[in-house]
Design an enzyme around this catalytic site. Structure first.
Site, PDB file in Angstrom:
ATOM      1  CB  THR A   1      -8.529  10.924   8.114  1.00 54.47           C
ATOM      2  OG1 THR A   1      -7.656  11.910   8.674  1.00 54.47           O
ATOM      3  CG2 THR A   1      -8.486  11.047   6.588  1.00 54.47           C
TER       4      THR A   1
ATOM      5  CG  PHE B   1      -7.284   7.410   3.366  1.00 56.33           C
ATOM      6  CD1 PHE B   1      -7.939   8.616   3.142  1.00 56.33           C
ATOM      7  CD2 PHE B   1      -7.300   6.447   2.372  1.00 56.33           C
ATOM      8  CE1 PHE B   1      -8.606   8.846   1.947  1.00 56.33           C
ATOM      9  CE2 PHE B   1      -7.960   6.672   1.173  1.00 56.33           C
ATOM     10  CZ  PHE B   1      -8.613   7.878   0.962  1.00 56.33           C
ATOM     11  CG  ASP B   2      -4.427   9.811  10.613  1.00 47.82           C
ATOM     12  OD1 ASP B   2      -3.873   8.818  11.121  1.00 47.82           O
ATOM     13  OD2 ASP B   2      -4.925  10.729  11.272  1.00 47.82           O
ATOM     14  CE  LYS B   3      -7.674   3.785  14.009  1.00 41.80           C
ATOM     15  NZ  LYS B   3      -8.717   4.474  14.856  1.00 41.80           N
ATOM     16  CB  THR B   4      -7.803   8.937  14.744  1.00 42.90           C
ATOM     17  OG1 THR B   4      -7.571   7.625  15.262  1.00 42.90           O
ATOM     18  CG2 THR B   4      -8.647   9.721  15.742  1.00 42.90           C
TER      19      THR B   4
END
Length: 237
Positions: free
Chosen positions: A67, A62-65
């Site tokens: 998402t 997963f990407d953080k920002t």
């Protein structure tokens, strides 16, 4: 059919029409229906083949920002590094450099400047570096807005006192550094809450035996804080 015609070809033709055609038609329809269902829930699947391969995936990255987090960042503090420059000037320069970007951090900075009714200046030169920040020329001044790596590569010293990601209340924030003409002039602190439902999604994947990893260009403390809230092992951040 075989009993009445004595033809194996005719008999197998009926079987093929009944079973083979049904299978050829039903599989694409099932995949299309799954893609449609996913799209209605905000998940875009590139192709039917990608959907089939997903069943064999054992790790999700997963990407953080925007998402795992809501992506609706807002600036909570603007801190000049010297009394010779105001917080408004730091914010104005940062927003002027960031105004051409679609990144959630850039939008938050520009929005904060507009809320404060600060006039933005145009950039005579502009260069964005993914995962680091932006370098711009504004009114003859070299302005850098981004993370520690961006400034370090430009040979700008960032005091260790600015390394902490937590603010005075202990809230973990994303730091955006602002430099002008080779000198750090201020720090913007932004927060981005974890998206509602992210924790449940990660927990559901864990229950299925899938491992979750998180990728982020943010400060490591911010990334680890988000991971802890989502029950993602810090070793996978």
């Amino acid at each position: 059919v075989f009993a009445t015609s004595g033809s194996i070809a005719r008999a197998t033709g009926i079987v093929s029409l009944d079973l083979g055609t049904g299978m050829r038609v039903s599989a694409p329809i099932a995949i299309l229906q799954a893609q449609t269902f996913a799209a209605r829930h905000g998940i875009l699947v590139r192709s039917g083949r990608s959907l089939e391969m997903l069943a064999a995936a054992d790790t999700i990255v997963f990407d953080k920002t925007a998402t795992l987090t809501a992506g609706h960042l807002h600036v909570v503090a603007v801190s000049p590094t010297s009394t010779e420059i105001s917080a408004a000037e730091v914010l104005r320069l940062a927003a002027s450099a960031e105004q051409g970007l679609e990144h959630p951090l850039a939008k938050a900075i520009v929005r904060h400047a507009q809320t404060a009714s600060l006039p933005l200046q145009s950039c005579t030169a502009w260069h964005y570096i993914a995962g680091q920040g932006v370098i711009a020329e504004i009114d003859g001044q070299a302005v850098l807005v981004g993370n520690r790596l961006l400034l370090a590569q430009a040979g700008i010293d960032v005091p260790s006192s600015t390394a902490g990601a937590s603010d005075a209340q202990g809230v973990v924030t994303t730091r955006v550094l602002v430099a002008r003409d080779g000198e750090l002039i201020g720090i913007l602190r932004c927060v981005d809450p974890v998206r509602a439902g992210s924790a449940g999604t990660v927990a559901g994947l864990h229950a299925l035996g899938r491992r979750s990893l998180m990728a982020s260009g943010d400060n490591v403390q911010v990334a680890h804080a988000a991971a802890a809230e989502l029950a993602i092992d810090s070793a996978y951040v």
